[in-house]
Write a protein that holds these residues in place. Structure first.
Motif, PDB file in Angstrom:
ATOM      1  N   ARG A 150       0.871  -1.175   0.000  1.00 46.24           N
ATOM      2  CA  ARG A 150       0.000   0.000   0.000  1.00 46.24           C
ATOM      3  C   ARG A 150       0.905   1.222   0.000  1.00 46.24           C
ATOM      4  N   ILE A 151       0.846   1.986  -1.098  1.00 46.46           N
ATOM      5  CA  ILE A 151       1.807   3.063  -1.318  1.00 46.46           C
ATOM      6  C   ILE A 151       1.078   4.404  -1.346  1.00 46.46           C
ATOM      7  N   PRO A 152       1.463   5.369  -0.500  1.00 44.67           N
ATOM      8  CA  PRO A 152       0.829   6.696  -0.535  1.00 44.67           C
ATOM      9  C   PRO A 152       1.045   7.379  -1.879  1.00 44.67           C
ATOM     10  N   VAL A 153       0.039   8.118  -2.333  1.00 44.44           N
ATOM     11  CA  VAL A 153       0.116   8.889  -3.581  1.00 44.44           C
ATOM     12  C   VAL A 153       0.237  10.372  -3.208  1.00 44.44           C
ATOM     13  N   THR A 154       1.202  11.043  -3.820  1.00 46.86           N
ATOM     14  CA  THR A 154       1.494  12.438  -3.467  1.00 46.86           C
ATOM     15  C   THR A 154       1.554  13.316  -4.713  1.00 46.86           C
ATOM     16  N   ASP A 155       1.641  14.616  -4.443  1.00 47.77           N
ATOM     17  CA  ASP A 155       1.923  15.624  -5.469  1.00 47.77           C
ATOM     18  C   ASP A 155       0.972  15.587  -6.664  1.00 47.77           C
ATOM     19  N   PRO A 156      -0.329  15.824  -6.453  1.00 49.44           N
ATOM     20  CA  PRO A 156      -1.006  16.053  -5.178  1.00 49.44           C
ATOM     21  C   PRO A 156      -1.474  14.755  -4.537  1.00 49.44           C
ATOM     22  N   THR A 157      -1.878  14.843  -3.273  1.00 46.21           N
ATOM     23  CA  THR A 157      -2.526  13.720  -2.615  1.00 46.21           C
ATOM     24  C   THR A 157      -3.964  13.641  -3.118  1.00 46.21           C
ATOM     25  N   LEU A 158      -4.306  12.504  -3.696  1.00 45.77           N
ATOM     26  CA  LEU A 158      -5.661  12.313  -4.205  1.00 45.77           C
ATOM     27  C   LEU A 158      -6.567  11.926  -3.043  1.00 45.77           C
ATOM     28  N   VAL A 159      -7.609  12.703  -2.822  1.00 50.30           N
ATOM     29  CA  VAL A 159      -8.500  12.408  -1.692  1.00 50.30           C
ATOM     30  C   VAL A 159      -9.909  12.150  -2.205  1.00 50.30           C
ATOM     31  N   TYR A 160     -10.536  11.172  -1.566  1.00 50.86           N
ATOM     32  CA  TYR A 160     -11.947  10.904  -1.862  1.00 50.86           C
ATOM     33  C   TYR A 160     -12.770  11.573  -0.774  1.00 50.86           C
ATOM     34  N   PRO A 161     -13.655  12.495  -1.154  1.00 54.82           N
ATOM     35  CA  PRO A 161     -14.389  13.287  -0.159  1.00 54.82           C
ATOM     36  C   PRO A 161     -15.672  12.600   0.307  1.00 54.82           C
ATOM     37  N   HIS A 162     -15.821  12.506   1.600  1.00 53.28           N
ATOM     38  CA  HIS A 162     -17.035  11.939   2.183  1.00 53.28           C
ATOM     39  C   HIS A 162     -17.860  13.064   2.799  1.00 53.28           C
ATOM     40  N   SER A 163     -19.125  13.142   2.427  1.00 55.66           N
ATOM     41  CA  SER A 163     -20.046  14.103   3.012  1.00 55.66           C
ATOM     42  C   SER A 163     -21.174  13.372   3.707  1.00 55.66           C
ATOM     43  N   LEU A 164     -21.739  14.004   4.719  1.00 55.60           N
ATOM     44  CA  LEU A 164     -22.894  13.456   5.410  1.00 55.60           C
ATOM     45  C   LEU A 164     -24.141  14.160   4.902  1.00 55.60           C
ATOM     46  N   LEU A 165     -25.145  13.385   4.478  1.00 57.35           N
ATOM     47  CA  LEU A 165     -26.402  13.917   3.961  1.00 57.35           C
ATOM     48  C   LEU A 165     -27.526  13.611   4.937  1.00 57.35           C
ATOM     49  N   TRP A 166     -28.478  14.551   5.095  1.00 55.24           N
ATOM     50  CA  TRP A 166     -29.638  14.329   5.936  1.00 55.24           C
ATOM     51  C   TRP A 166     -30.781  15.227   5.468  1.00 55.24           C
ATOM     52  N   HIS A 167     -31.973  14.969   5.976  1.00 56.46           N
ATOM     53  CA  HIS A 167     -33.150  15.751   5.589  1.00 56.46           C
ATOM     54  C   HIS A 167     -33.243  17.008   6.442  1.00 56.46           C
ATOM     55  N   ARG A 168     -33.473  18.122   5.789  1.00 56.42           N
ATOM     56  CA  ARG A 168     -33.503  19.412   6.465  1.00 56.42           C
ATOM     57  C   ARG A 168     -34.649  19.533   7.460  1.00 56.42           C
ATOM     58  N   ASP A 169     -35.798  18.952   7.156  1.00 50.88           N
ATOM     59  CA  ASP A 169     -37.004  19.253   7.916  1.00 50.88           C
ATOM     60  C   ASP A 169     -37.290  18.317   9.078  1.00 50.88           C
ATOM     61  N   HIS A 170     -36.773  17.089   9.053  1.00 48.22           N
ATOM     62  CA  HIS A 170     -37.064  16.187  10.168  1.00 48.22           C
ATOM     63  C   HIS A 170     -35.839  15.339  10.532  1.00 48.22           C
ATOM     64  N   PRO A 171     -34.809  16.012  11.067  1.00 50.10           N
ATOM     65  CA  PRO A 171     -33.628  15.259  11.489  1.00 50.10           C
ATOM     66  C   PRO A 171     -33.877  14.452  12.758  1.00 50.10           C
ATOM     67  N   HIS A 172     -33.202  13.320  12.876  1.00 43.93           N
ATOM     68  CA  HIS A 172     -33.279  12.508  14.081  1.00 43.93           C
ATOM     69  C   HIS A 172     -32.624  13.273  15.236  1.00 43.93           C
ATOM     70  N   PRO A 173     -33.152  13.144  16.467  1.00 43.81           N
ATOM     71  CA  PRO A 173     -32.562  13.875  17.600  1.00 43.81           C
ATOM     72  C   PRO A 173     -31.078  13.605  17.804  1.00 43.81           C
ATOM     73  N   ALA A 174     -30.590  12.405  17.448  1.00 43.64           N
ATOM     74  CA  ALA A 174     -29.179  12.065  17.657  1.00 43.64           C
ATOM     75  C   ALA A 174     -28.279  12.566  16.532  1.00 43.64           C
TER      76      ALA A 174
END
Length: 311
Positions: free
Chosen positions: A258-282
């Motif tokens: 497993r070899i790091p990749v540099t110049d540039p470092t390739l990153v996979y972006p993770h986002s969290l998605l949720w519903h605006r109107d009825h989010p869970h309390p937690a």
């Protein structure tokens, strides 16, 4: 089927006596007998045989008992699923070996008192539909592919940039490198079966190829990670990309790197998605935990497609 009759049947089966079941349920023995009789008429069988020792299950009663218990458990889950603050926080993590799985394991260890349910949905359309319908509360995604913005009622926040690594077998030309630059990957075959056309990760790798001129092949059937590791280990001309947070175990004889990749470092972006109107309390607790513990995104020297930047 009358749930109270089923609950009464289980109480009698566990107590072994109608009188004891009546006391446990805080009702009269006559009410217990009536409920059991109603259930027996509905099922068309006798569930108990009266004996000097009390009430013993008949063969039909023994057969019905485990199913009756499951009916009651299902009813409890159904009620909990809509009771505010009582149902589990349901989160889509895409895959069990990826970074999102690790983030949720860390969250569970930090907040064991929060009931958590983890699901794995393949494509972003399915995940967004599940959030909007209330089937799940949140999903980890790379936001949306170009030309397919998120609906207005779906919120997102970028929570983790996960570096990609090059995975090679021992015979690969780059196997001995401590790190490789993106430029050094040009001309090498990077094999990634299982990329689903139209998915957000397919769009990510399409942009990666367009930006840096890499050769990424998605040919052949996807037989899973074990088959991928076997092939890469035995084929000097092939390598693959593996996210830094992906947990893998392979036989010692494979000699994979497993070899790091540099110049540039390739990153996979993770986002969290949720519903605006009825989010869970937690959900607020989860978001605060991710903001405090996950590595920051957008660091200098990293690359990700423009369309995954926060809205």
């Amino acid at each position: 089927m009358d749930l109270e009759a089923v609950r009464t049947f289980v109480a009698v089966a566990e107590a072994g006596q109608f009188q004891k079941a009546a006391a446990d349920l805080s009702i009269t023995q006559q009410a217990v007998s009536k409920r059991v009789a109603v259930l027996e008429r509905e099922l068309g069988v006798r569930l108990f045989a009266r004996t000097p020792r009390g009430a013993e299950l008949t063969i039909d009663g023994q057969a019905f008992l485990p199913h009756a218990r499951e009916v009651l458990r299902a009813a409890e889950r159904a009620v909990a699923s809509v009771r505010t603050g009582r149902r589990p926080l349901r989160v889509d993590i895409i895959a069990s070996r990826g970074a999102a799985s690790g983030l949720m394991r860390d969250f569970h260890r930090a907040y064991p008192e929060i009931d958590l349910a983890v699901v794995m949905l393949l494509d972003i359309e399915r995940a967004v539909a599940a959030i909007r319908s209330g089937e799940i509360d949140a999903s980890f995604r790379a936001v949306a592919a170009p030309g397919r913005p998120l609906p207005e009622d779906i919120e997102s926040v970028r929570v983790l940039d996960e570096p990609l690594q090059l995975l090679t077998g021992p015979g690969h030309a780059l196997a001995g490198a401590r790190s490789v630059t993106v430029a050094e990957l040009v001309g090498h075959r990077i094999w990634m079966p299982g990329i689903v056309p139209g998915s957000e990760w397919a769009a990510y790798y399409e942009d990666l190829v367009a930006e840096f001129g890499l050769t990424i092949e998605a040919t052949g059937p996807n037989f899973g990670s074990d088959a991928l590791l076997d092939t890469v280990a035995d084929t000097p001309a092939l390598a693959t990309f593996m996210s830094e947070g992906t947990r893998l175990v392979w036989p010692a004889g494979h000699g994979l790197r497993r070899i790091p990749v540099t110049d540039p470092t390739l990153v996979y972006p993770h986002s969290l998605l949720w519903h605006r109107d009825h989010p869970h309390p937690a959900l607020a607790t989860l978001r605060a935990h991710l903001a405090a513990t996950a590595p920051r995104h957008g660091a200098a020297g990293t690359w990700a497609p423009d369309w995954v930047l926060p809205r």
